[in-house]
Motif scaffolding. Structure first.
Motif, PDB file in Angstrom:
ATOM      1  N   SER A 275       0.879  -0.935  -0.027  1.00 34.39           N
ATOM      2  CA  SER A 275       0.272   0.137  -0.058  1.00 34.39           C
ATOM      3  C   SER A 275       1.137   1.508  -0.162  1.00 34.39           C
ATOM      4  O   SER A 275       0.758   2.148  -0.672  1.00 34.39           O
ATOM      5  CB  SER A 275      -1.233  -0.281   1.350  1.00 34.39           C
ATOM      6  OG  SER A 275      -1.516  -1.112   1.199  1.00 34.39           O
ATOM      7  N   HIS A 276       1.973   1.113   1.071  1.00 33.69           N
ATOM      8  CA  HIS A 276       3.175   2.642   0.895  1.00 33.69           C
ATOM      9  C   HIS A 276       3.200   2.928  -0.439  1.00 33.69           C
ATOM     10  O   HIS A 276       3.935   3.553  -0.835  1.00 33.69           O
ATOM     11  CB  HIS A 276       3.858   2.038   2.227  1.00 33.69           C
ATOM     12  CG  HIS A 276       4.466   3.536   2.283  1.00 33.69           C
ATOM     13  ND1 HIS A 276       4.480   4.674   2.070  1.00 33.69           N
ATOM     14  CD2 HIS A 276       5.610   3.469   2.283  1.00 33.69           C
ATOM     15  CE1 HIS A 276       5.221   5.580   2.282  1.00 33.69           C
ATOM     16  NE2 HIS A 276       6.705   4.766   2.271  1.00 33.69           N
ATOM     17  N   ASN A 277       4.263   1.908  -0.983  1.00 32.99           N
ATOM     18  CA  ASN A 277       4.691   1.415  -1.858  1.00 32.99           C
ATOM     19  C   ASN A 277       3.647   2.348  -3.693  1.00 32.99           C
ATOM     20  O   ASN A 277       4.254   2.714  -3.950  1.00 32.99           O
ATOM     21  CB  ASN A 277       5.164   0.121  -2.705  1.00 32.99           C
ATOM     22  CG  ASN A 277       6.216   0.384  -3.471  1.00 32.99           C
ATOM     23  OD1 ASN A 277       7.287   0.540  -3.574  1.00 32.99           O
ATOM     24  ND2 ASN A 277       5.925  -0.262  -4.825  1.00 32.99           N
ATOM     25  N   LEU A 278       2.437   1.836  -3.515  1.00 33.51           N
ATOM     26  CA  LEU A 278       1.735   2.382  -4.703  1.00 33.51           C
ATOM     27  C   LEU A 278       1.276   3.785  -4.307  1.00 33.51           C
ATOM     28  O   LEU A 278       1.782   4.932  -4.762  1.00 33.51           O
ATOM     29  CB  LEU A 278       0.322   2.135  -4.108  1.00 33.51           C
ATOM     30  CG  LEU A 278      -0.105   0.573  -5.140  1.00 33.51           C
ATOM     31  CD1 LEU A 278      -1.101  -0.179  -4.794  1.00 33.51           C
ATOM     32  CD2 LEU A 278       0.450   0.632  -6.644  1.00 33.51           C
ATOM     33  N   ARG A 279       1.393   3.966  -3.691  1.00 36.68           N
ATOM     34  CA  ARG A 279       1.201   5.962  -2.213  1.00 36.68           C
ATOM     35  C   ARG A 279       2.150   7.221  -2.997  1.00 36.68           C
ATOM     36  O   ARG A 279       1.644   7.923  -3.398  1.00 36.68           O
ATOM     37  CB  ARG A 279       1.386   5.990  -1.116  1.00 36.68           C
ATOM     38  CG  ARG A 279      -0.477   5.746  -0.548  1.00 36.68           C
ATOM     39  CD  ARG A 279      -1.184   5.646   1.050  1.00 36.68           C
ATOM     40  NE  ARG A 279       0.163   5.726   1.644  1.00 36.68           N
ATOM     41  CZ  ARG A 279       0.301   4.369   2.337  1.00 36.68           C
ATOM     42  NH1 ARG A 279      -0.915   3.708   2.725  1.00 36.68           N
ATOM     43  NH2 ARG A 279       1.061   4.136   3.532  1.00 36.68           N
ATOM     44  N   VAL A 280       3.588   5.933  -3.193  1.00 38.65           N
ATOM     45  CA  VAL A 280       4.561   7.030  -3.378  1.00 38.65           C
ATOM     46  C   VAL A 280       4.697   6.914  -4.940  1.00 38.65           C
ATOM     47  O   VAL A 280       6.242   7.292  -5.390  1.00 38.65           O
ATOM     48  CB  VAL A 280       5.779   6.493  -2.092  1.00 38.65           C
ATOM     49  CG1 VAL A 280       5.572   7.264  -0.834  1.00 38.65           C
ATOM     50  CG2 VAL A 280       6.417   4.829  -2.255  1.00 38.65           C
ATOM     51  N   GLY A 281       4.302   5.741  -5.334  1.00 39.05           N
ATOM     52  CA  GLY A 281       4.387   5.637  -6.863  1.00 39.05           C
ATOM     53  C   GLY A 281       5.642   4.986  -6.941  1.00 39.05           C
ATOM     54  O   GLY A 281       6.824   5.508  -8.279  1.00 39.05           O
ATOM     55  N   GLY A 282       6.084   3.904  -6.116  1.00 37.89           N
ATOM     56  CA  GLY A 282       7.477   2.698  -6.246  1.00 37.89           C
ATOM     57  C   GLY A 282       6.429   1.742  -7.167  1.00 37.89           C
ATOM     58  O   GLY A 282       5.791   1.762  -7.313  1.00 37.89           O
ATOM     59  N   VAL A 283       7.722   1.681  -7.939  1.00 40.97           N
ATOM     60  CA  VAL A 283       7.658   0.546  -9.518  1.00 40.97           C
ATOM     61  C   VAL A 283       7.159  -1.102  -8.489  1.00 40.97           C
ATOM     62  O   VAL A 283       7.725  -1.201  -7.372  1.00 40.97           O
ATOM     63  CB  VAL A 283       8.985   0.470 -10.262  1.00 40.97           C
ATOM     64  CG1 VAL A 283       9.110   1.386 -10.333  1.00 40.97           C
ATOM     65  CG2 VAL A 283      10.048  -0.308  -8.987  1.00 40.97           C
TER      66      VAL A 283
ATOM     67  N   THR B 179       8.543  -3.595  -8.718  1.00 37.63           N
ATOM     68  CA  THR B 179       9.911  -4.453  -8.587  1.00 37.63           C
ATOM     69  C   THR B 179      10.759  -3.308  -7.539  1.00 37.63           C
ATOM     70  O   THR B 179      11.752  -3.844  -7.069  1.00 37.63           O
ATOM     71  CB  THR B 179      10.078  -4.834  -9.942  1.00 37.63           C
ATOM     72  OG1 THR B 179      10.943  -3.460 -10.150  1.00 37.63           O
ATOM     73  CG2 THR B 179       9.747  -5.718 -11.104  1.00 37.63           C
ATOM     74  N   SER B 180      10.546  -3.010  -6.762  1.00 40.73           N
ATOM     75  CA  SER B 180      11.389  -2.009  -5.703  1.00 40.73           C
ATOM     76  C   SER B 180      11.775  -2.884  -4.848  1.00 40.73           C
ATOM     77  O   SER B 180      10.957  -3.727  -4.478  1.00 40.73           O
ATOM     78  CB  SER B 180      10.217  -0.798  -4.772  1.00 40.73           C
ATOM     79  OG  SER B 180      10.839  -0.361  -4.248  1.00 40.73           O
ATOM     80  N   LYS B 181      13.447  -3.077  -4.176  1.00 41.46           N
ATOM     81  CA  LYS B 181      13.655  -3.673  -3.622  1.00 41.46           C
ATOM     82  C   LYS B 181      13.214  -3.041  -2.271  1.00 41.46           C
ATOM     83  O   LYS B 181      13.484  -3.931  -0.620  1.00 41.46           O
ATOM     84  CB  LYS B 181      15.070  -3.197  -3.420  1.00 41.46           C
ATOM     85  CG  LYS B 181      15.695  -4.333  -4.735  1.00 41.46           C
ATOM     86  CD  LYS B 181      17.412  -4.301  -4.889  1.00 41.46           C
ATOM     87  CE  LYS B 181      17.900  -5.145  -5.494  1.00 41.46           C
ATOM     88  NZ  LYS B 181      19.309  -5.114  -5.849  1.00 41.46           N
ATOM     89  N   HIS B 182      12.403  -1.811  -2.280  1.00 46.31           N
ATOM     90  CA  HIS B 182      11.716  -1.482  -0.541  1.00 46.31           C
ATOM     91  C   HIS B 182      11.023  -2.460  -0.413  1.00 46.31           C
ATOM     92  O   HIS B 182      10.599  -3.023   1.197  1.00 46.31           O
ATOM     93  CB  HIS B 182      11.096   0.007  -0.807  1.00 46.31           C
ATOM     94  CG  HIS B 182      12.189   1.168  -0.745  1.00 46.31           C
ATOM     95  ND1 HIS B 182      12.953   1.389   0.164  1.00 46.31           N
ATOM     96  CD2 HIS B 182      12.573   2.024  -1.646  1.00 46.31           C
ATOM     97  CE1 HIS B 182      13.862   3.034  -0.371  1.00 46.31           C
ATOM     98  NE2 HIS B 182      13.889   2.898  -1.897  1.00 46.31           N
TER      99      HIS B 182
END
Length: 127
Positions: A67-75, A77-80
């Motif tokens: 959810s957080h990755n989507l909110r910040v526009g992360g890809v 395949t983000s390693k986060h």
């Protein structure tokens, strides 16, 4: 024997590490020993960097749940998402640049974002 899944760091609190995630999705992290191991490896690097730097380092983003990755526009395949990346800055960014340049870790990729004044550090791990 039970696997250790605790995150420990000398200079960084759990709140800093997990700050912007949906608490309900953190169960995924706790149950995934690979993510915890990735994060512990990065925390060791961050603690060493903080010790050498001698000044505060701010974690902008570490482990991200979906959810957080989507909110910040992360890809996607983000390693986060795997606990294998961290974004850091400092009020003394110029001197942080020098400290980061001294990181001698062959399993670490450092990507500087000078205009936005942060560094993206990620583990070099196989997929």
């Amino acid at each position: 024997m039970k696997e250790k899944r605790n995150l420990t760091a000398r200079y960084f609190s759990l709140d800093e590490i997990l700050a912007k995630n949906d608490r309900s999705e953190l169960i995924d992290l706790i149950q995934d020993p690979a993510k915890v191991a990735n994060m512990q490896s990065l925390l060791a690097v961050l603690d060493e960097l903080r010790e050498d730097f001698g000044k505060p380092i701010i974690i902008n983003s570490f482990y991200r749940d979906f959810s957080h990755n989507l909110r910040v526009g992360g890809v996607k395949t983000s390693k986060h998402l795997r606990g294998a990346a961290v974004d850091i800055t400092s009020p003394d960014f110029d001197n942080l640049c020098q400290a980061v340049n001294h990181l001698a870790n062959i399993n670490l990729r450092v990507i500087p974002y000078f205009k936005r004044q942060f560094f993206h550090l990620e583990l070099i791990i196989s997929k």
